[in-house]
Design an enzyme around this catalytic site. Sequence first.
Site, PDB file in Angstrom:
ATOM      1  N   SER A 556     -57.063 -30.904 -19.636  1.00 14.84           N
ATOM      2  CA  SER A 556     -57.746 -32.096 -20.138  1.00 14.84           C
ATOM      3  C   SER A 556     -56.777 -33.278 -20.071  1.00 14.84           C
ATOM      4  O   SER A 556     -56.307 -33.612 -18.993  1.00 14.84           O
ATOM      5  CB  SER A 556     -58.278 -31.844 -21.551  1.00 14.84           C
ATOM      6  OG  SER A 556     -59.225 -32.795 -21.925  1.00 14.84           O
ATOM      7  N   HIS A 671     -66.055 -27.051 -21.057  1.00 13.17           N
ATOM      8  CA  HIS A 671     -64.736 -27.656 -21.131  1.00 13.17           C
ATOM      9  C   HIS A 671     -63.689 -26.674 -21.654  1.00 13.17           C
ATOM     10  O   HIS A 671     -62.522 -26.759 -21.286  1.00 13.17           O
ATOM     11  CB  HIS A 671     -64.792 -28.892 -22.029  1.00 13.17           C
ATOM     12  CG  HIS A 671     -63.523 -29.689 -22.048  1.00 13.17           C
ATOM     13  ND1 HIS A 671     -63.099 -30.426 -20.965  1.00 13.17           N
ATOM     14  CD2 HIS A 671     -62.578 -29.857 -23.008  1.00 13.17           C
ATOM     15  CE1 HIS A 671     -61.949 -31.033 -21.264  1.00 13.17           C
ATOM     16  NE2 HIS A 671     -61.611 -30.690 -22.485  1.00 13.17           N
TER      17      HIS A 671
END
Length: 697
Positions: A556, A671
Amino acid sequence: MAAVMTLATNTPAIAQDGIPGPEEDSYIWLEEARSDRALDWVRTENERTMELLAGDSRFEAVKAEALAIYDSEDRIPYVSIRPDGLYNFWQDKENPRGLVRRTTLESYRSDNPAWETVLDVDALAEAEGREWVYKGYQCLPPEERLCMVALSDGGEDATVLREFDMATGSFVENGFVLDEKSQGGVQWVDKDTLLVSRDFGEGTLTESQYPRTTRVWKRGTSIEEAQEIWRGEETDVWSGATLLRDHTGTAHGYYAFRAVSFHETEYYWQHDGEWLRLDIPLKASPYGLIDGQLLFSTDVDWEAQGQTFPADALVSVDLEEFKVDPNGAAKTLVWAPEDKQTKQGAANTSESLYVSLLDNVRGRVLKFDHVDGEWVSSEIGLPDNSTVGVVAASDSSDEIMYSVTDFLTPSTLYYADGSGAPDIIKTSPSYFDAQGMEVEQFEATSADGTKIPYFLVKPKGMVMDGTNPTLLTGYGGFQVPRLPSYLGSIGKIWLERGGAYILGNMRGGGEFGPGWHQSAIRENKQRTWDDFIAIAEDAIARGITSPEHLGIQGGSQGGLLVGTAFTQRPELFNAAIVQIPLFDMLRYHLIGRGASWTGEYGDPRVDEQRAWIEPYSPYQKLLEGKDYPAPFFWASTADDRTHPAHARKGAARVKELGQDYFYFEDMTGGHSGGVDNEQRAKIQALQMIYLLQRLAD
């Protein structure tokens, strides 16, 4: 075709307005997450990577080691404390999507608790033919029997919501249902009323694609009939209204918020039928309600009523005074940090406030009580030199649980009921041999002279001759700290095979409080990248490793960290795992939820701010004539947060340059990664084989 090929052999150009379009960037088609063309490209790349890495003779053994840890039946089953028992979400090889289950405290204390299944997500997914991923629940206090369960199809952040009865273990017939997937959530007002912040159609989302409105939804009516009580601005990151409740479930009023940037929020209180903006800093927020005192936290110095409350402080007001005069209620300092201290989070029991602190990156927990009009604090007796946190607390009692761990020590779970010191209730097993390992802490000197701490985990007696395979990782953003925690699968797969592990604590993170974060955002974001590079240089200078044996990994924001490092200083590294990253920072506001993060990085649509971003955007820095360390890009098709386009485009660009690279996309997870432990183990095994091939062989 000649024009396209010419574009494809040069770094993506910059359009006249500063934002690359299809004429400047020939890989924008990869931003379509599920287009046939993009998914065909993904399948081809996945097959290539599986052939290169899964074909390694060590792959199956590494995968089995990781899977054994993920599926371990004797790992700690962490719980939430509810009125009807202790609840746990559990995944293993028999239940890859997971079970919501409950037990009693007495049974939980035993070695083999008796669990009652409340919701079987695997059975639900099979019955409905969906790729359901469980995303938690929101329940009606104080009984907490009726809950809205959140489910994601494939792992996206966006969910559907269904009313569920915890007592019967079944969805409520003709109950509340929101079956159109959306970001946002709900809160119970009473058994027949919900506050709902969702995508209600045109004009109800922000530019960042988060909800900007809140409605009051009555049972038996359609969501289209629900009355809107709050509306933020389209330019907000997100916006909504919620209830202020105490530990008994009693509601004391409504407040609303407008996140005008990721780190700045306006708060409002519904006072005399109107929304009154609270006179608090944009970087301050409500923090809890205990014993009739409403608490606020501030990330900046707060001048009010002739006082200055320092950044990271806790401030309280009397709730009844606040309800009469929200901006005039007297403010009291509850706690202020000392040097190198910062608070990490808080939890309420029925009687007390518990705050987790970092003290020079070591954990502590303080208990706060409001006694005779004054705040009294005491420290909870937990092990020193560890990472400590509150993992469960009860609103209806003084029960609380703490987790204690470090790099080499498996997590230990402590329990207390308010009558005495916490005692050990669960201990996680050891997953690797830590007897021959040790931890040291060093400091690197960044480009501007700032000292940046980092931890080194290594075999005892490791010779500092530069030959040690070393994995360097970190995050450095959004005021999120990276702390020592049990290395588990990394210990088994990497440390036991002779590798060393480094965790950096760069500026931009939350290890030393708001100032540590705010010193490395927006126009100063390059400081984070400089800090990470400085750690790499320091590790090489000490002989811990060398460029030939040094790899980096991050996800991320950490993926952006790795991307900037290997594009700015490719000669320092021989491996780079770029997980679910941000990578194209000139188009990031158009991809996934990127527009919500301009408060951290800046807005590339603004000339001045694009000038901060353009010099480090990794995608644009993949240039001919540079030798990159064969990066391994990893992404998820269902990731609607950072979006797989960033990793896809990075891999496509490196391939175009004719250099070695690896790409793998999890086509079933969001994610946070794979839906089940089998997939997680496969992905970790691919990454570890890549590191072994690049750094150790």
